[in-house]
Design a protein around this motif. Structure first.
Motif, mmCIF file in Angstrom:
data_model
loop_
_atom_site.group_PDB
_atom_site.id
_atom_site.type_symbol
_atom_site.label_atom_id
_atom_site.label_comp_id
_atom_site.label_asym_id
_atom_site.label_seq_id
_atom_site.Cartn_x
_atom_site.Cartn_y
_atom_site.Cartn_z
ATOM 1 N N GLU A 100 40.441 -78.063 18.242
ATOM 2 C CA GLU A 100 39.604 -78.270 19.424
ATOM 3 C C GLU A 100 38.763 -77.043 19.755
ATOM 4 O O GLU A 100 38.081 -77.005 20.763
ATOM 5 C CB GLU A 100 40.499 -78.597 20.631
ATOM 6 N N MET A 101 38.848 -76.051 18.906
ATOM 7 C CA MET A 101 38.155 -74.807 19.224
ATOM 8 C C MET A 101 36.654 -74.939 19.032
ATOM 9 O O MET A 101 36.168 -75.752 18.246
ATOM 10 C CB MET A 101 38.688 -73.680 18.343
ATOM 11 N N GLU A 102 35.942 -74.100 19.765
ATOM 12 C CA GLU A 102 34.510 -73.955 19.583
ATOM 13 C C GLU A 102 34.269 -72.554 19.040
ATOM 14 O O GLU A 102 34.972 -71.611 19.390
ATOM 15 C CB GLU A 102 33.773 -74.158 20.912
ATOM 16 N N VAL A 103 33.288 -72.438 18.162
ATOM 17 C CA VAL A 103 33.016 -71.158 17.524
ATOM 18 C C VAL A 103 31.688 -70.624 18.028
ATOM 19 O O VAL A 103 30.677 -71.321 18.037
ATOM 20 C CB VAL A 103 32.987 -71.305 15.983
ATOM 21 N N ARG A 104 31.709 -69.386 18.463
ATOM 22 C CA ARG A 104 30.507 -68.692 18.924
ATOM 23 C C ARG A 104 30.086 -67.710 17.841
ATOM 24 O O ARG A 104 30.930 -67.072 17.206
ATOM 25 C CB ARG A 104 30.819 -67.954 20.232
ATOM 26 N N ARG A 105 28.794 -67.563 17.621
ATOM 27 C CA ARG A 105 28.279 -66.658 16.589
ATOM 28 C C ARG A 105 27.430 -65.562 17.231
ATOM 29 O O ARG A 105 26.449 -65.850 17.913
ATOM 30 C CB ARG A 105 27.466 -67.444 15.554
ATOM 31 N N PHE A 106 27.828 -64.320 16.978
ATOM 32 C CA PHE A 106 27.131 -63.173 17.549
ATOM 33 C C PHE A 106 26.289 -62.477 16.476
ATOM 34 O O PHE A 106 26.790 -62.191 15.379
ATOM 35 C CB PHE A 106 28.124 -62.163 18.123
ATOM 36 N N PRO A 107 25.021 -62.191 16.760
ATOM 37 C CA PRO A 107 24.170 -61.513 15.776
ATOM 38 C C PRO A 107 24.553 -60.044 15.605
ATOM 39 O O PRO A 107 25.137 -59.421 16.493
ATOM 40 C CB PRO A 107 22.763 -61.655 16.372
ATOM 41 N N THR A 159 21.807 -55.265 20.193
ATOM 42 C CA THR A 159 21.868 -56.693 19.906
ATOM 43 C C THR A 159 21.866 -57.447 21.237
ATOM 44 O O THR A 159 22.037 -56.841 22.302
ATOM 45 C CB THR A 159 23.156 -57.035 19.144
ATOM 46 N N PRO A 160 21.698 -58.769 21.227
ATOM 47 C CA PRO A 160 21.772 -59.514 22.494
ATOM 48 C C PRO A 160 23.109 -59.318 23.213
ATOM 49 O O PRO A 160 23.145 -59.121 24.432
ATOM 50 C CB PRO A 160 21.584 -60.966 22.054
ATOM 51 N N THR A 161 24.238 -59.331 22.478
ATOM 52 C CA THR A 161 25.523 -59.124 23.148
ATOM 53 C C THR A 161 25.684 -57.677 23.587
ATOM 54 O O THR A 161 26.350 -57.398 24.582
ATOM 55 C CB THR A 161 26.690 -59.530 22.230
ATOM 56 N N GLY A 162 25.080 -56.751 22.854
ATOM 57 C CA GLY A 162 25.140 -55.348 23.250
ATOM 58 C C GLY A 162 24.217 -55.016 24.406
ATOM 59 O O GLY A 162 24.279 -53.917 24.964
ATOM 60 N N SER A 163 23.371 -55.964 24.789
ATOM 61 C CA SER A 163 22.396 -55.689 25.851
ATOM 62 C C SER A 163 23.043 -55.510 27.219
ATOM 63 O O SER A 163 22.407 -54.995 28.145
ATOM 64 C CB SER A 163 21.356 -56.813 25.919
ATOM 65 N N THR A 164 24.305 -55.897 27.374
ATOM 66 C CA THR A 164 24.964 -55.801 28.683
ATOM 67 C C THR A 164 25.649 -54.460 28.902
ATOM 68 O O THR A 164 26.196 -54.224 29.971
ATOM 69 C CB THR A 164 26.019 -56.914 28.845
ATOM 70 N N GLY A 165 25.648 -53.588 27.911
ATOM 71 C CA GLY A 165 26.377 -52.326 28.020
ATOM 72 C C GLY A 165 25.470 -51.137 28.273
ATOM 73 O O GLY A 165 24.855 -50.988 29.327
ATOM 74 N N ILE A 179 19.483 -66.088 20.996
ATOM 75 C CA ILE A 179 18.152 -65.687 20.552
ATOM 76 C C ILE A 179 18.304 -64.668 19.425
ATOM 77 O O ILE A 179 18.875 -63.593 19.626
ATOM 78 C CB ILE A 179 17.341 -65.062 21.705
ATOM 79 N N PRO A 180 17.830 -64.960 18.215
ATOM 80 C CA PRO A 180 17.960 -64.017 17.104
ATOM 81 C C PRO A 180 16.940 -62.882 17.229
ATOM 82 O O PRO A 180 15.793 -62.990 16.784
ATOM 83 C CB PRO A 180 17.698 -64.893 15.871
ATOM 84 N N CYS A 181 17.353 -61.809 17.867
ATOM 85 C CA CYS A 181 16.437 -60.717 18.144
ATOM 86 C C CYS A 181 17.241 -59.447 18.415
ATOM 87 O O CYS A 181 18.468 -59.463 18.428
ATOM 88 C CB CYS A 181 15.549 -61.056 19.343
ATOM 89 N N TYR A 182 16.542 -58.351 18.660
ATOM 90 C CA TYR A 182 17.183 -57.122 19.116
ATOM 91 C C TYR A 182 16.221 -56.371 20.017
ATOM 92 O O TYR A 182 15.014 -56.614 20.011
ATOM 93 C CB TYR A 182 17.674 -56.261 17.945
ATOM 94 N N GLN A 183 16.759 -55.463 20.814
ATOM 95 C CA GLN A 183 16.008 -54.818 21.883
ATOM 96 C C GLN A 183 16.011 -53.301 21.705
ATOM 97 O O GLN A 183 17.016 -52.706 21.322
ATOM 98 C CB GLN A 183 16.644 -55.179 23.231
ATOM 99 N N VAL A 241 15.897 -50.337 10.906
ATOM 100 C CA VAL A 241 16.758 -51.318 11.573
ATOM 101 C C VAL A 241 16.181 -52.714 11.390
ATOM 102 O O VAL A 241 14.982 -52.941 11.585
ATOM 103 C CB VAL A 241 16.891 -51.010 13.082
ATOM 104 N N THR A 242 17.053 -53.642 11.008
ATOM 105 C CA THR A 242 16.692 -55.055 10.908
ATOM 106 C C THR A 242 17.839 -55.885 11.473
ATOM 107 O O THR A 242 18.954 -55.386 11.650
ATOM 108 C CB THR A 242 16.437 -55.483 9.446
ATOM 109 N N LEU A 243 17.558 -57.147 11.754
ATOM 110 C CA LEU A 243 18.634 -58.052 12.158
ATOM 111 C C LEU A 243 19.289 -58.578 10.887
ATOM 112 O O LEU A 243 18.626 -59.140 10.017
ATOM 113 C CB LEU A 243 18.093 -59.201 13.001
ATOM 114 N N SER A 244 20.586 -58.378 10.784
ATOM 115 C CA SER A 244 21.325 -58.761 9.585
ATOM 116 C C SER A 244 21.471 -60.276 9.483
ATOM 117 O O SER A 244 21.371 -61.000 10.474
ATOM 118 C CB SER A 244 22.708 -58.109 9.604
ATOM 119 N N ASP A 245 21.720 -60.739 8.265
ATOM 120 C CA ASP A 245 22.071 -62.144 8.059
ATOM 121 C C ASP A 245 23.507 -62.416 8.496
ATOM 122 O O ASP A 245 23.913 -63.574 8.639
ATOM 123 C CB ASP A 245 21.912 -62.528 6.586
ATOM 124 N N LYS A 246 24.276 -61.369 8.696
ATOM 125 C CA LYS A 246 25.665 -61.523 9.117
ATOM 126 C C LYS A 246 25.748 -61.979 10.568
ATOM 127 O O LYS A 246 24.896 -61.624 11.395
ATOM 128 C CB LYS A 246 26.425 -60.206 8.974
#
Length: 267
Positions: A100-107, A159-165, A179-183, A241-246
């Motif tokens: 029943e799990m949902e999977v989240r993907r972080f860039p 990264t988008p998830t790192g944008s909050t720190g 959003i596949p991007c970086y700041q 710096v590039t956005l990885s495929d990982k």
């Protein structure tokens, strides 16, 4: 779910830690999961602690693409990467057991140092800062075209998830991780009649390449921060710096979106 039964716990090795977490291990075993000591053989990697522990778990295990990560906080900790705490660990196991799990993907961003000398990934952010009481000068290029010459304390690429720190602390925007991007954000830039930068954060699409050329102005030994670690290097000339495929795949609680966690953390 037989292919996801090997579970590795990443946790501090402080005094009494294993004893305190023994009920967690017992609960996993009762649900037919196998606790292993080698993260390379794990299908599930569980960090114990806050976001810092989660970042360390991902980094120390090599940004694995063939496994799931999940973070479990202690009762007095909060985390934007961690959906679970020690009190609801059984929900993780129930989700995995009953599919029943949902999977989240972080860039993830990829950084190349000195044109192939070394490469590394960051889940949160890459930071370039001066090690001495002197501004650092960086020629910034986007897709190999000159954009600006930065002079100040440093730059943060988040990264988008790192944008909050770290990024948010200097008034960068909080980005949606879908959003596949970086700041790129500035640390104390100098803006006057002689020096001029954009003066604000800017966001680059996943297909953009960012190049940071360190100008040899007596400050060729900056600190390169990778998430919550410093990268040891003798001299830095160029960082690409590039956005990885990982992507980092994590177990997600239902009805607990990224923005739900942002709201709980900041509002």
């Amino acid at each position: 779910m037989s292919n996801r039964r090997n579970m590795y716990f990443f946790h501090p090795n402080g005094h009494g830690t294993n004893e305190k977490l023994q009920p967690l291990f017992d609960l996993a075993k009762q649900n037919d999961f196998t606790i292993i000591d080698d993260p390379k053989k794990a299908n599930i990697i569980v960090s114990i602690g806050g976001d810092g522990a989660f970042l360390q778990a991902v980094r120390k295990t090599g940004f694995r693409q063939d496994c799931l990560y999940t973070g479990i906080t202690r009762s007095n900790e909060a985390g934007l990467y961690c959906d679970f705490n020690l009190d609801n660990f059984n929900e993780v196991l129930h989700s995995m057991t009953h599919e029943e799990m949902e999977v989240r993907r972080f860039p993830v961003i990829e950084a190349d140092l000195n044109n192939g000398e070394t490469t590394f990934n960051c889940l949160n952010e890459l930071s370039v800062r001066s090690t001495i009481i002197k501004t650092i000068v960086i020629d910034v290029k986007i897709d190999d075209k000159p954009f600006e010459t930065f002079r100040g304390d440093g730059l943060i690429v988040a990264t988008p998830t790192g944008s909050t720190g770290y990024n948010k602390s200097i008034n960068g925007a909080v980005l949606d991780p879908r959003i596949p991007c970086y700041q790129v954000s500035e640390l104390a830039s100098l803006n006057n009649n002689r020096y001029r930068t954009l003066g604000s954060s800017f966001v680059l699409d996943k297909d953009r390449k960012l190049t940071l050329d360190i100008v040899p102005d007596g400050n060729s030994y900056p600190i390169i921060g990778m998430d919550n670690e410093a990268h040891p290097t003798r001299q830095v000339k160029t960082i690409t710096v590039t956005l990885s495929d990982k992507v980092i795949k994590t177990v997600k609680l239902k009805n607990n979106s990224y923005w739900d966690r942002v709201k709980r953390t900041f509002l």
